[in-house]
Write an enzyme that holds these catalytic residues in place. Structure first.
Site: not given
Length: 459
Positions: A12, A15, A176, A317, A329
Site C-alpha cells: 500500500g 498515507f 463536502e 484504515d 492522520q
C-alpha cells in the site's frame, strides 16, 4: 562477505505505507512498496476532482517520483493475492499476470479500506462511492452527464429525475460532496445552459444519525447544517436508505413518522455512508488469531504488530487501535511510528513505547469560502475555518509544485470566477453514464490489495 540488507515489504502506497517507507530512508534496509496504482493519493481532496475543481495530478503524484531520491526503496505496480506468514513471503501478480514472489524480513500492511454498503453490496451498481481517482473521475462524469441530460430532456418528470441528487452519509466526505454539487447547480452552471434552469436542482443529504458531521462539536454541526440548508440542500436526519434501483432511492425515516418510507426519483445517488477494511485485514486475522471489528478492521497490538508475529505490522484504515478514526492522520502517524520501530530494532535499541496518537483536529469544507475546523484548541467556522482548512491541506500535499498548483487553481477557480476548469466530458462518457450501470466496471477494493480469490470483496 557483506551482510544482506534487511528486507522490508510495504503493501500500500497510501498515507500509512508511504510514511513508513520514507521513515526508513536512513536505515540499512531494502524497501519494496507494492500497490495496485502507480500513485500516492491524497484522499482528503478527492472530492474536488469529482467536482471539477482540481485535476487528478495535483493530488496523486507518482509513487516513483515521491521515493526517487530514497535509494533503499523501490515501487512495484502489482496486485497482492496472498501473504505466507510462515515462509515470510508476499505473493502478487504483475499487470501481465506474471507471478511475483517477494520475501521479507519485516512486513508492513497498509491496505486501506473500501466502501461498505451494510449488507447491500448490490447498491454499489446504483450508488458509487469515492475512494480512488477512477471513482472521482466517474462521479465527475456522472454529475456532469446529469446536467447534460436535463438539458436534452423534454419530459418534466425525466428532467426532474436528472436534476435530483442524493448523497447518502453526512460525514466529512458527504458534506463536502453535497456542498460542491449545490455550488455547481446554483453558482457555476446557471448561465451555461439554455433549456434548463440548473438552480431547480433538488439536492438531498441523507444521514442515519441525528446530526451532520457526527464526530464534530455540536456548534460546528449546527453551523454546517444551517450553511447547507442556506445553499439549498435538503437534509434528512435519522433517515436510512432501504432500497434503490437505477432510477430511484427509497429512504425510511427522516420525517415525523420514523417508520414511514419515501421513494425519491433520481438518476444520481452517491454513497458516503461507510467503509470496510481491505480484505487483507480478514486474511491476517484468520492466520494470526487476531479479532476484527464490525468494519472488518483487524485488532493489532499497541505497537501496531499482529499477535504472535512481531515482524508483521498493520496500520491505517484496515486496523483497529485505540478506537482511532479511519482518517489520514492516524495512518500518517502510525506509518512514521512503524518506521522508527523497525529502525530501533535493527540498531538494537530495544522496543520503543507503544503508539500514541496526537489528535490534530478535524476539518471539513461547507461550500465556497466556508468550512468548520476543530483544531489547535479552536473551534472556528466560515472564512477563518476555510483558511485553516486550506493551509493544512496544502501543507500535507507532496511537492511544492503540487502545493503551488493547488493554491493557484483554488484562487482562479473559487476566489475569482467560481469556475471549475476541469469539467471535461465526452460523448462516450456521457453515453456510458446515461445508458449503463452507475458503478465503475472494475473498482479495486483497496490500494495495493487484491481480493481473496474465492471471495467477493466488499462493495
Amino acid at each position: 562477505m557483506a551482510r544482506e540488507p534487511h528486507r522490508v515489504v510495504v503493501i500500500g502506497g497510501g498515507f500509512g505505507g508511504l510514511n513508513a517507507t520514507r521513515s526508513l530512508a536512513p536505515a540499512d534496509v531494502d524497501v519494496t512498496v507494492v500497490d495496485r496504482t502507480n500513485h500516492h493519493l491524497f484522499q482528503p481532496l478527492l472530492y474536488q476532482v469529482a467536482a471539477g475543481i482540481l485535476p487528478p495530478g495535483l493530488i496523486a503524484p507518482s509513487l516513483r517520483s515521491v521515493i526517487k531520491k530514497q535509494r533503499n526503496a523501490r515501487a512495484l505496480l502489482a496486485d497482492v493475492s496472498d501473504i505466507d506468514l510462515e515462509q515470510r513471503r508476499v505473493h502478487a501478480v504483475g499487470p501481465d499476470d506474471r507471478p511475483l514472489d517477494l520475501p521479507y524480513d519485516t512486513l508492513v500492511v497498509a491496505g486501506g479500506a473500501t466502501h461498505a454498503y451494510f449488507g447491500h453490496d448490490e447498491w454499489a451498481e446504483y450508488a458509487p462511492g469515492m475512494k480512488t481517482i477512477e471513482d472521482a473521475r466517474h462521479l465527475r462524469s456522472h454529475i456532469l452527464t446529469a446536467f447534460e441530460m436535463a438539458e436534452l430532456a423534454t419530459d418534466p418528470k425525466e428532467r426532474a429525475e436528472w436534476l435530483t441528487f442524493v448523497i447518502i452519509g453526512a460525514g466529512p466526505t458527504g458534506v463536502e460532496l453535497v456542498g460542491q454539487v449545490a455550488e455547481l447547480a446554483h453558482l457555476v452552471l446557471p448561465k451555461e445552459y439554455r433549456s434548463v434552469d440548473t438552480t431547480e436542482a433538488r439536492i438531498l443529504l441523507v444521514e442515519g444519525a441525528g446530526a451532520v458531521l457526527g464526530p464534530f462539536d455540536p456548534k460546528l454541526q449546527r453551523y454546517t447544517q444551517h450553511r447547507l440548508e442556506k445553499m439549498g440542500v435538503e437534509i434528512r436526519l435519522n433517515a436510512l436508505a432501504v432500497g434503490m434501483d437505477d432510477e430511484s432511492i427509497t429512504i425510511k425515516g427522516g420525517g415525523p413518522d420514523p417508520a414511514a418510507t419515501e421513494t425519491i426519483r433520481t438518476r444520481t445517488r452517491i454513497w458516503a455512508a461507510g467503509v470496510q477494511a481491505s480484505p487483507l485485514a480478514a486474511m491476517l486475522a484468520a492466520r494470526t488469531g487476531a479479532e476484527t471489528d464490525r468494519a472488518g478492521r483487524v485488532l493489532v497490538n499497541p505497537d501496531c504488530t499482529l499477535p504472535g508475529h512481531p515482524e508483521v505490522f498493520a496500520i491505517g484504515d484496515m486496523v483497529s487501535l485505540n478506537k482511532l478514526p479511519g482518517v489520514a492522520q492516524p495512518a500518517i502517524q502510525e506509518g512514521r511510528y512503524v518506521g522508527k520501530v523497525i529502525t530501533s530494532r535493527l540498531a538494537g535499541d530495544g522496543q520503543p513505547r507503544p503508539f500514541e496518537y496526537a489528535d490534530k483536529g478535524s476539518m471539513a469544507t461547507v461550500g465556497h469560502r466556508h468550512a468548520v475546523a476543530d483544531a489547535f484548541g479552536m473551534k472556528v467556522t466560515g472564512w477563518i475555518g476555510y483558511t485553516m482548512w486550506g493551509a493544512v491541506h496544502v501543507l500535507y500535499l507532496i511537492g511544492w509544485g503540487n502545493r503551488l498548483g493547488t493554491i493557484y487553481t483554488w484562487a482562479r477557480g473559487l476566489t475569482f470566477s467560481r469556475n471549475r476548469g476541469h469539467r471535461l466530458i465526452t460523448f462516450e462518457q456521457a453515453n456510458s453514464e446515461a445508458t449503463g450501470p452507475v458503478a465503475p466496471r472494475s473498482a479495486p477494493p483497496a490500494a495495493g490489495v487484491a481480493p481473496p480469490v474465492q471471495e467477493q470483496p466488499p462493495a
